[in-house]
Design a protein around this motif. Sequence first.
Motif, PDB file in Angstrom:
ATOM      1  N   GLY A 181       0.823  -1.205   0.000  1.00 41.43           N
ATOM      2  CA  GLY A 181       0.000   0.000   0.000  1.00 41.43           C
ATOM      3  C   GLY A 181       0.851   1.247   0.000  1.00 41.43           C
ATOM      4  N   LYS A 182       0.396   2.294   0.674  1.00 40.85           N
ATOM      5  CA  LYS A 182       1.151   3.540   0.689  1.00 40.85           C
ATOM      6  C   LYS A 182       1.766   3.768   2.056  1.00 40.85           C
ATOM      7  N   ARG A 183       2.839   4.522   2.070  1.00 43.36           N
ATOM      8  CA  ARG A 183       3.555   4.831   3.305  1.00 43.36           C
ATOM      9  C   ARG A 183       4.027   6.271   3.222  1.00 43.36           C
ATOM     10  N   GLU A 184       4.608   6.752   4.317  1.00 42.76           N
ATOM     11  CA  GLU A 184       5.156   8.098   4.311  1.00 42.76           C
ATOM     12  C   GLU A 184       6.350   8.174   3.360  1.00 42.76           C
ATOM     13  N   ALA A 185       6.549   9.336   2.763  1.00 39.12           N
ATOM     14  CA  ALA A 185       7.649   9.502   1.818  1.00 39.12           C
ATOM     15  C   ALA A 185       9.000   9.263   2.478  1.00 39.12           C
ATOM     16  N   LEU A 186       9.130   9.616   3.756  1.00 36.71           N
ATOM     17  CA  LEU A 186      10.328   9.326   4.530  1.00 36.71           C
ATOM     18  C   LEU A 186       9.960   8.304   5.593  1.00 36.71           C
ATOM     19  N   MET A 187      10.618   7.178   5.606  1.00 38.19           N
ATOM     20  CA  MET A 187      10.249   6.144   6.564  1.00 38.19           C
ATOM     21  C   MET A 187      11.469   5.321   6.958  1.00 38.19           C
ATOM     22  N   ARG A 218      11.763   2.193  -8.565  1.00 39.66           N
ATOM     23  CA  ARG A 218      11.778   1.635  -7.218  1.00 39.66           C
ATOM     24  C   ARG A 218      10.396   1.671  -6.593  1.00 39.66           C
ATOM     25  N   SER A 219       9.671   2.757  -6.822  1.00 42.18           N
ATOM     26  CA  SER A 219       8.315   2.903  -6.317  1.00 42.18           C
ATOM     27  C   SER A 219       7.676   4.057  -7.071  1.00 42.18           C
ATOM     28  N   PHE A 220       6.445   4.409  -6.694  1.00 42.86           N
ATOM     29  CA  PHE A 220       5.772   5.490  -7.397  1.00 42.86           C
ATOM     30  C   PHE A 220       4.881   6.258  -6.443  1.00 42.86           C
ATOM     31  N   SER A 221       4.399   7.402  -6.940  1.00 45.53           N
ATOM     32  CA  SER A 221       3.510   8.227  -6.135  1.00 45.53           C
ATOM     33  C   SER A 221       2.697   9.104  -7.072  1.00 45.53           C
ATOM     34  N   PHE A 222       2.017  10.083  -6.496  1.00 44.42           N
ATOM     35  CA  PHE A 222       1.215  11.025  -7.263  1.00 44.42           C
ATOM     36  C   PHE A 222       1.497  12.428  -6.732  1.00 44.42           C
ATOM     37  N   VAL A 223       1.718  13.360  -7.654  1.00 48.01           N
ATOM     38  CA  VAL A 223       1.964  14.753  -7.285  1.00 48.01           C
ATOM     39  C   VAL A 223       0.988  15.613  -8.073  1.00 48.01           C
ATOM     40  N   THR A 232      13.367   6.768  -7.999  1.00 49.80           N
ATOM     41  CA  THR A 232      14.400   5.929  -7.411  1.00 49.80           C
ATOM     42  C   THR A 232      14.433   6.226  -5.923  1.00 49.80           C
ATOM     43  N   SER A 233      15.037   5.345  -5.156  1.00 46.87           N
ATOM     44  CA  SER A 233      15.143   5.557  -3.715  1.00 46.87           C
ATOM     45  C   SER A 233      16.603   5.553  -3.304  1.00 46.87           C
ATOM     46  N   ALA A 234      16.905   6.344  -2.300  1.00 44.23           N
ATOM     47  CA  ALA A 234      18.246   6.362  -1.717  1.00 44.23           C
ATOM     48  C   ALA A 234      18.109   6.141  -0.224  1.00 44.23           C
ATOM     49  N   SER A 235      19.025   5.429   0.361  1.00 44.65           N
ATOM     50  CA  SER A 235      18.990   5.232   1.806  1.00 44.65           C
ATOM     51  C   SER A 235      20.025   6.144   2.453  1.00 44.65           C
ATOM     52  N   GLU A 236      19.695   6.604   3.630  1.00 44.05           N
ATOM     53  CA  GLU A 236      20.651   7.435   4.348  1.00 44.05           C
ATOM     54  C   GLU A 236      20.474   7.196   5.850  1.00 44.05           C
ATOM     55  N   TYR A 237      21.526   7.443   6.588  1.00 39.81           N
ATOM     56  CA  TYR A 237      21.436   7.319   8.030  1.00 39.81           C
ATOM     57  C   TYR A 237      20.929   8.622   8.629  1.00 39.81           C
ATOM     58  N   ALA A 238      19.964   8.509   9.515  1.00 32.93           N
ATOM     59  CA  ALA A 238      19.444   9.671  10.233  1.00 32.93           C
ATOM     60  C   ALA A 238      19.445   9.349  11.714  1.00 32.93           C
ATOM     61  N   LEU A 241      14.642   5.223   4.448  1.00 28.53           N
ATOM     62  CA  LEU A 241      14.425   5.248   3.004  1.00 28.53           C
ATOM     63  C   LEU A 241      13.815   6.576   2.610  1.00 28.53           C
ATOM     64  N   MET A 242      14.298   7.140   1.544  1.00 26.85           N
ATOM     65  CA  MET A 242      13.715   8.365   1.033  1.00 26.85           C
ATOM     66  C   MET A 242      13.867   8.362  -0.488  1.00 26.85           C
ATOM     67  N   PRO A 243      12.949   8.995  -1.202  1.00 28.18           N
ATOM     68  CA  PRO A 243      13.101   9.102  -2.653  1.00 28.18           C
ATOM     69  C   PRO A 243      14.328   9.929  -3.014  1.00 28.18           C
ATOM     70  N   LYS A 244      14.846   9.674  -4.201  1.00 26.04           N
ATOM     71  CA  LYS A 244      15.993  10.437  -4.686  1.00 26.04           C
ATOM     72  C   LYS A 244      15.587  11.302  -5.883  1.00 26.04           C
ATOM     73  N   ASP A 245      15.235  10.662  -6.991  1.00 24.67           N
ATOM     74  CA  ASP A 245      14.820  11.380  -8.194  1.00 24.67           C
ATOM     75  C   ASP A 245      13.393  10.993  -8.548  1.00 24.67           C
ATOM     76  N   LEU A 246      12.616  11.957  -9.025  1.00 29.32           N
ATOM     77  CA  LEU A 246      11.231  11.754  -9.428  1.00 29.32           C
ATOM     78  C   LEU A 246      11.085  12.099 -10.907  1.00 29.32           C
ATOM     79  N   TRP A 247      10.151  11.428 -11.580  1.00 28.47           N
ATOM     80  CA  TRP A 247       9.867  11.780 -12.970  1.00 28.47           C
ATOM     81  C   TRP A 247       8.448  11.354 -13.338  1.00 28.47           C
ATOM     82  N   PRO A 248       7.775  12.113 -14.215  1.00 24.55           N
ATOM     83  CA  PRO A 248       6.447  11.719 -14.687  1.00 24.55           C
ATOM     84  C   PRO A 248       6.536  10.465 -15.548  1.00 24.55           C
ATOM     85  N   THR A 249       5.422   9.746 -15.633  1.00 24.46           N
ATOM     86  CA  THR A 249       5.422   8.445 -16.321  1.00 24.46           C
ATOM     87  C   THR A 249       4.547   8.459 -17.567  1.00 24.46           C
ATOM     88  N   HIS A 250       4.972   7.687 -18.555  1.00 22.85           N
ATOM     89  CA  HIS A 250       4.277   7.586 -19.833  1.00 22.85           C
ATOM     90  C   HIS A 250       3.095   6.619 -19.742  1.00 22.85           C
TER      91      HIS A 250
END
Length: 347
Positions: free
Chosen positions: A147-153, A174-179, A187-193, A206-215
Motif C-alpha cells: 500500500g502507501k507509506r510516508e515519503a520518509l520512513m 523503485r516505487s511510485f507516487s502522485f503529485v 528511485t530511492s536512496a537510503s541514508e542514516y538519520a 528510506l527516502m526518494p531520490k529522483d522523481l519523474w512523470p510516467t508515460h
Amino acid sequence: MIKKPLLLACAAAFAALPLSAQDTKPEYPSPPEIVAKAQAEEWVAIAPSDLLVMDLAPDAKGKARRVVIQLMPAPFSQGWVGNIRKLAAAKWWDGTSVNRVQDNYVVQWGDATEKKALPEGLAVVPEREYVTPFRVGVMEQVWGVGGKREALMELLPRPPMGDNIPHFEDPYARSFSFVGGFPVAMTSASEYARQGASQTTPKLMLMPKDLWPTHCYAMVGVGRNLSPDTGTGAELYTVIGHAPRHLDRNIALVGRVIEGIEHLSSLPRGTGPLGFYEKEEERVPITSVRLGNEISDLPAFEYLSTESASFAAYADARANRRDPFFIIPAGGADICNIPVPIRRKTQ
C-alpha cells in the motif's frame, strides 16, 4: 459416509438459517462505484489556466472535436510548460495539424513543414530537467508493496506476499507516487538519520531520490530530435496505447489529456514510417489551441485527491478486483493501472 437422514437434517437446518448466514461472501464495490461515492471535499479543482484546449476541424459528419489537456504541475517540466503557454498565447498551433498516428503508441501534432517560425523567448531546456530531485514537501506518500507509506520512513522488512496485501509495484522504478494528481515514478536512496533523544543510535531510512512523470495512457509529451535536443514544446504527442515506459526520463512529459482523447485515438493510422501521414490531405487540421482561461464556455474539471480515503480504496480495488465479475483478484497494479479519476465538476 453420511447417512441419508442425517444429510437431510443438515440440509433442512441450513435452509432455516437466514440468507446472511448461508452466504457469508462479502460484497466489494467496483472502482467506479467507489469513485461515485467519494465525498465532494475529496475532489480537487483544476484551474482553467492549467488547461490547454485544442480544437480540431470538425469530423466528416460535422461534429466538433475538442481535446482538453491538463498541464503538468510544478516542479516537473516547467521549462517546457512555460514554452507551451507562450506558444498558445501566440496562437502558434492555429493552422497546424495532427501529422502522426502510430497504432498502440502515440498521436503527434505540430507543424508538418517544420518551417513555421516560433515565437521569441522560448526556453532551451536541458536534459537534466527530465528528472526532479526529491525535496520534502513535494509529496507526502509513496506507493509500494503493501500500500502507501510516508515519503520518509524507517527501512522495514519487505511485507509478506499474500492475497489480501495489495502490491503496487513498478517494473521501471523503485516505487511510485502522485503529485498534483499526476503519476510519478522514483528511485530511492537510503541514508542514516540519527533518531531518539540520545541522538546516538542511527536508523537506516528510506527516502526518494529522483522523481519523474510516467508515460501512461493519455499523457502528453514533447517531440524532439536526437540528444542533446530536448524539444521546445511546439511538437507534442499523446500516448494512445500500452504505456511506453521506456520513454520515461528520455522525453519531457508536460501534461495529460483529460477529455476528448477519443478524437485522437480513433484517427486513421498513418501508413508512413512511425505512423506519419504520407499525404497532406490525411492530416487533421488544428483550428485553435488556447489556454483554458481564454475559453468562455469551458466546463470546470476536478480530480480525485490522491491523498483521500476514497482514492486509497479505489487504488486497492484496482489492484484487487473482487467485485462480482472477477474470479481471481490480480493482487497488484502498476502506476499506469491506477489512473487518477477526473470529471467535470458538478454544479
